[in-house]
Design a protein around this motif. Structure first.
Motif, PDB file in Angstrom:
ATOM      1  N   TYR A  11      10.692  11.318  -7.172  1.00 51.76           N
ATOM      2  CA  TYR A  11       9.413  10.968  -6.560  1.00 51.76           C
ATOM      3  C   TYR A  11       8.254  11.825  -7.050  1.00 51.76           C
ATOM      4  O   TYR A  11       7.096  11.466  -6.873  1.00 51.76           O
ATOM      5  N   SER A  12       8.563  12.958  -7.680  1.00 52.72           N
ATOM      6  CA  SER A  12       7.495  13.848  -8.136  1.00 52.72           C
ATOM      7  C   SER A  12       6.872  13.394  -9.449  1.00 52.72           C
ATOM      8  O   SER A  12       5.798  13.863  -9.825  1.00 52.72           O
ATOM      9  N   VAL A  13       7.534  12.481 -10.164  1.00 53.21           N
ATOM     10  CA  VAL A  13       7.002  12.004 -11.447  1.00 53.21           C
ATOM     11  C   VAL A  13       5.827  11.067 -11.184  1.00 53.21           C
ATOM     12  O   VAL A  13       5.946  10.090 -10.443  1.00 53.21           O
ATOM     13  N   ASN A  14       4.697  11.380 -11.804  1.00 52.55           N
ATOM     14  CA  ASN A  14       3.489  10.564 -11.637  1.00 52.55           C
ATOM     15  C   ASN A  14       3.430   9.538 -12.766  1.00 52.55           C
ATOM     16  O   ASN A  14       3.007   9.844 -13.881  1.00 52.55           O
ATOM     17  N   ALA A  15       3.858   8.319 -12.473  1.00 58.72           N
ATOM     18  CA  ALA A  15       3.929   7.277 -13.503  1.00 58.72           C
ATOM     19  C   ALA A  15       2.560   6.743 -13.886  1.00 58.72           C
ATOM     20  O   ALA A  15       2.427   6.032 -14.893  1.00 58.72           O
ATOM     21  N   TRP A  16       1.529   7.052 -13.097  1.00 54.86           N
ATOM     22  CA  TRP A  16       0.170   6.624 -13.463  1.00 54.86           C
ATOM     23  C   TRP A  16      -0.404   7.461 -14.598  1.00 54.86           C
ATOM     24  O   TRP A  16      -1.235   6.978 -15.374  1.00 54.86           O
ATOM     25  N   THR A  17       0.011   8.727 -14.710  1.00 57.70           N
ATOM     26  CA  THR A  17      -0.630   9.656 -15.637  1.00 57.70           C
ATOM     27  C   THR A  17      -0.625   9.173 -17.088  1.00 57.70           C
ATOM     28  O   THR A  17      -1.681   9.157 -17.744  1.00 57.70           O
ATOM     29  N   PRO A  18       0.518   8.763 -17.671  1.00 55.39           N
ATOM     30  CA  PRO A  18       0.488   8.318 -19.071  1.00 55.39           C
ATOM     31  C   PRO A  18      -0.339   7.049 -19.280  1.00 55.39           C
ATOM     32  O   PRO A  18      -0.904   6.851 -20.360  1.00 55.39           O
ATOM     33  N   TYR A  30       0.845  -1.193   0.000  1.00 55.61           N
ATOM     34  CA  TYR A  30       0.000   0.000   0.000  1.00 55.61           C
ATOM     35  C   TYR A  30       0.883   1.246   0.000  1.00 55.61           C
ATOM     36  O   TYR A  30       1.942   1.230   0.640  1.00 55.61           O
ATOM     37  N   PRO A  31       0.493   2.321  -0.693  1.00 53.16           N
ATOM     38  CA  PRO A  31      -0.692   2.423  -1.541  1.00 53.16           C
ATOM     39  C   PRO A  31      -0.451   1.747  -2.888  1.00 53.16           C
ATOM     40  O   PRO A  31       0.699   1.563  -3.299  1.00 53.16           O
ATOM     41  N   ALA A  32      -1.529   1.384  -3.551  1.00 51.97           N
ATOM     42  CA  ALA A  32      -1.444   0.783  -4.874  1.00 51.97           C
ATOM     43  C   ALA A  32      -2.633   1.276  -5.684  1.00 51.97           C
ATOM     44  O   ALA A  32      -3.698   1.526  -5.139  1.00 51.97           O
ATOM     45  N   GLY A  33      -2.436   1.425  -6.974  1.00 53.65           N
ATOM     46  CA  GLY A  33      -3.507   1.914  -7.833  1.00 53.65           C
ATOM     47  C   GLY A  33      -3.736   1.003  -9.018  1.00 53.65           C
ATOM     48  O   GLY A  33      -2.783   0.547  -9.657  1.00 53.65           O
ATOM     49  N   CYS A  34      -5.009   0.736  -9.281  1.00 51.40           N
ATOM     50  CA  CYS A  34      -5.410   0.058 -10.521  1.00 51.40           C
ATOM     51  C   CYS A  34      -5.918   1.112 -11.504  1.00 51.40           C
ATOM     52  O   CYS A  34      -6.542   2.093 -11.095  1.00 51.40           O
ATOM     53  N   ILE A  35      -5.688   0.880 -12.770  1.00 54.00           N
ATOM     54  CA  ILE A  35      -6.244   1.709 -13.831  1.00 54.00           C
ATOM     55  C   ILE A  35      -7.090   0.783 -14.693  1.00 54.00           C
ATOM     56  O   ILE A  35      -6.569  -0.005 -15.491  1.00 54.00           O
ATOM     57  N   ASP A  36      -8.396   0.834 -14.487  1.00 51.78           N
ATOM     58  CA  ASP A  36      -9.330  -0.090 -15.146  1.00 51.78           C
ATOM     59  C   ASP A  36      -9.039  -1.557 -14.817  1.00 51.78           C
ATOM     60  O   ASP A  36      -9.466  -2.445 -15.554  1.00 51.78           O
ATOM     61  N   ARG A  37      -8.306  -1.799 -13.747  1.00 53.54           N
ATOM     62  CA  ARG A  37      -7.886  -3.156 -13.383  1.00 53.54           C
ATOM     63  C   ARG A  37      -7.130  -3.849 -14.517  1.00 53.54           C
ATOM     64  O   ARG A  37      -7.061  -5.081 -14.602  1.00 53.54           O
ATOM     65  N   LYS A  38      -6.564  -3.049 -15.394  1.00 49.10           N
ATOM     66  CA  LYS A  38      -5.795  -3.601 -16.513  1.00 49.10           C
ATOM     67  C   LYS A  38      -4.374  -3.905 -16.048  1.00 49.10           C
ATOM     68  O   LYS A  38      -3.827  -3.200 -15.196  1.00 49.10           O
ATOM     69  N   LYS A  39      -3.764  -4.929 -16.643  1.00 50.20           N
ATOM     70  CA  LYS A  39      -2.381  -5.256 -16.314  1.00 50.20           C
ATOM     71  C   LYS A  39      -1.429  -4.488 -17.214  1.00 50.20           C
ATOM     72  O   LYS A  39      -1.580  -4.465 -18.438  1.00 50.20           O
ATOM     73  N   PHE A  40      -0.437  -3.843 -16.576  1.00 54.60           N
ATOM     74  CA  PHE A  40       0.624  -3.156 -17.287  1.00 54.60           C
ATOM     75  C   PHE A  40       1.935  -3.834 -16.906  1.00 54.60           C
ATOM     76  O   PHE A  40       2.264  -3.910 -15.724  1.00 54.60           O
ATOM     77  N   ASN A  41       2.643  -4.355 -17.900  1.00 58.08           N
ATOM     78  CA  ASN A  41       3.867  -5.125 -17.639  1.00 58.08           C
ATOM     79  C   ASN A  41       3.604  -6.253 -16.647  1.00 58.08           C
ATOM     80  O   ASN A  41       4.420  -6.525 -15.757  1.00 58.08           O
ATOM     81  N   GLY A  42       2.441  -6.890 -16.789  1.00 66.48           N
ATOM     82  CA  GLY A  42       2.107  -8.059 -15.992  1.00 66.48           C
ATOM     83  C   GLY A  42       1.512  -7.790 -14.632  1.00 66.48           C
ATOM     84  O   GLY A  42       1.224  -8.722 -13.896  1.00 66.48           O
ATOM     85  N   SER A  43       1.320  -6.506 -14.277  1.00 69.60           N
ATOM     86  CA  SER A  43       0.793  -6.181 -12.953  1.00 69.60           C
ATOM     87  C   SER A  43      -0.446  -5.299 -13.066  1.00 69.60           C
ATOM     88  O   SER A  43      -0.461  -4.334 -13.835  1.00 69.60           O
ATOM     89  N   ALA A  44      -1.457  -5.622 -12.258  1.00 69.51           N
ATOM     90  CA  ALA A  44      -2.646  -4.776 -12.186  1.00 69.51           C
ATOM     91  C   ALA A  44      -2.403  -3.539 -11.328  1.00 69.51           C
ATOM     92  O   ALA A  44      -3.262  -2.652 -11.254  1.00 69.51           O
ATOM     93  N   PHE A  45      -1.238  -3.481 -10.659  1.00 69.82           N
ATOM     94  CA  PHE A  45      -0.886  -2.349  -9.795  1.00 69.82           C
ATOM     95  C   PHE A  45       0.412  -1.716 -10.280  1.00 69.82           C
ATOM     96  O   PHE A  45       1.485  -1.944  -9.709  1.00 69.82           O
ATOM     97  N   PRO A  46       0.366  -0.932 -11.369  1.00 74.72           N
ATOM     98  CA  PRO A  46       1.593  -0.308 -11.889  1.00 74.72           C
ATOM     99  C   PRO A  46       2.182   0.678 -10.886  1.00 74.72           C
ATOM    100  O   PRO A  46       1.472   1.294 -10.099  1.00 74.72           O
ATOM    101  N   ASP A  47       3.502   0.835 -10.929  1.00 69.32           N
ATOM    102  CA  ASP A  47       4.192   1.761 -10.026  1.00 69.32           C
ATOM    103  C   ASP A  47       3.684   3.187 -10.225  1.00 69.32           C
ATOM    104  O   ASP A  47       3.459   3.624 -11.352  1.00 69.32           O
ATOM    105  N   ARG A  48       3.538   3.910  -9.141  1.00 69.35           N
ATOM    106  CA  ARG A  48       3.104   5.313  -9.225  1.00 69.35           C
ATOM    107  C   ARG A  48       4.279   6.258  -9.382  1.00 69.35           C
ATOM    108  O   ARG A  48       4.093   7.432  -9.711  1.00 69.35           O
ATOM    109  N   ILE A  49       5.503   5.776  -9.124  1.00 66.38           N
ATOM    110  CA  ILE A  49       6.712   6.599  -9.182  1.00 66.38           C
ATOM    111  C   ILE A  49       7.638   6.020 -10.238  1.00 66.38           C
ATOM    112  O   ILE A  49       7.797   4.802 -10.350  1.00 66.38           O
ATOM    113  N   SER A  50       8.262   6.903 -11.025  1.00 63.84           N
ATOM    114  CA  SER A  50       9.184   6.474 -12.063  1.00 63.84           C
ATOM    115  C   SER A  50      10.607   6.879 -11.675  1.00 63.84           C
ATOM    116  O   SER A  50      10.889   8.073 -11.519  1.00 63.84           O
ATOM    117  N   GLY A  51      11.496   5.908 -11.500  1.00 61.38           N
ATOM    118  CA  GLY A  51      12.890   6.192 -11.186  1.00 61.38           C
ATOM    119  C   GLY A  51      13.067   6.806  -9.811  1.00 61.38           C
ATOM    120  O   GLY A  51      12.319   6.523  -8.878  1.00 61.38           O
TER     121      GLY A  51
END
Length: 258
Positions: free
Chosen positions: A77-84, A53-74
């Motif tokens: 910490y300010s980069v919102n990896a969910w947005t794209p 936790y926390p974890a986010g689903c986007i339409d419960r779709k799998k991205f790179n094999g996971s229904a809970f894609p990372d919210r942070i990129s690299g």
């Protein structure tokens, strides 16, 4: 979870998404381990492979094999990896047109909700209907309500508004809280056939009585249609208490107006 001090960053990144795509994203929050846990939270978490936790689903779709894609990129910490990922889902053409009409009797607290689905293409899938009961801006006193905040004064998190808030936030308002899913974790088949043919309409009615502790003035009703096998949400919508005054539907090359 109110106990989870990292969850405030998940909340902030969700708020960024709602601001960037106004009126196009429907947020729902499933709580864990606090005063707002819905009955199906554990089943959904285990069924989708939740690991933290926390974890986010986007339409419960799998991205790179996971229904809970990372919210942070690299390491930023300010980069919102969910947005794209959200943007990609919004750009995809709809496969189903969905509508939810409901009535809610304030004296008996009885809810009747009917989901209608018009197929925009044929789907050879086991489709299901579901209704989320959302209570917005829930608040209480003490454990289970006060929100823990690990970002208070933490280096590298100066961009986040929670950086300047205390490590335990009292009188906190929890947004978009899922109180129940009327079709359980994965929904119900209703009138759907497999395949569900393009141009066909399917529907299902749910009836329930809302918990007396829930604030009716803050209740929102959300409908979703999912693929039972992949668990992905195909489409969703907010409910309406009355039918629209105008409908325009296009099934190329014809255009019809009601």
């Amino acid at each position: 979870g109110a106990w989870c001090g990292w969850c405030v960053d998940g909340t902030y990144k969700l708020e960024q998404i709602l601001e960037e795509f106004p009126g196009r994203v429907i947020p729902v929050k499933l709580h864990n381990g606090d005063a707002m846990v819905p009955p199906v939270q554990g089943e959904i978490a285990s069924g989708l492979g939740l690991t933290g936790y926390p974890a986010g689903c986007i339409d419960r779709k799998k991205f790179n094999g996971s229904a809970f894609p990372d919210r942070i990129s690299g390491s930023d910490y300010s980069v919102n990896a969910w947005t794209p990922l959200v943007e990609g889902q919004l750009d995809a053409p709809a496969k189903i047109d969905i509508r939810l009409l409901y009535t809610l009797d304030p004296s008996t607290r009885e809810l009747k909700a009917t989901i209608s689905a018009l197929m925009l293409e044929t789907l050879a899938s086991d489709l299901t209907f579901n209704v989320y009961i959302i209570e917005d801006s829930c608040s209480g006193i003490g454990t289970g309500w006060d929100q823990h905040n690990y970002l208070n004064g933490r280096a590298g998190w100066e961009f986040n508004p929670y950086y300047n808030l205390p490590d335990l936030i009292t009188n906190y308002y929890h947004r978009f809280v899922v109180r129940d899913l009327l079709g359980g974790a994965w929904g119900v088949t209703g009138e759907f056939t497999n395949p569900a043919e393009s141009g066909s309409e399917y529907s299902h009615e749910f009836t329930t009585t809302l918990n007396p502790s829930w604030n009716l003035d803050r209740i929102q009703i959300v409908a979703s249609i999912s693929d039972k096998n992949t668990k992905e949400v195909i489409n969703c919508c907010y409910g309406s208490t009355k039918p629209p005054a105008l409908e325009i539907a296009s099934l190329s090359p014809e255009l019809g107006a009601v």
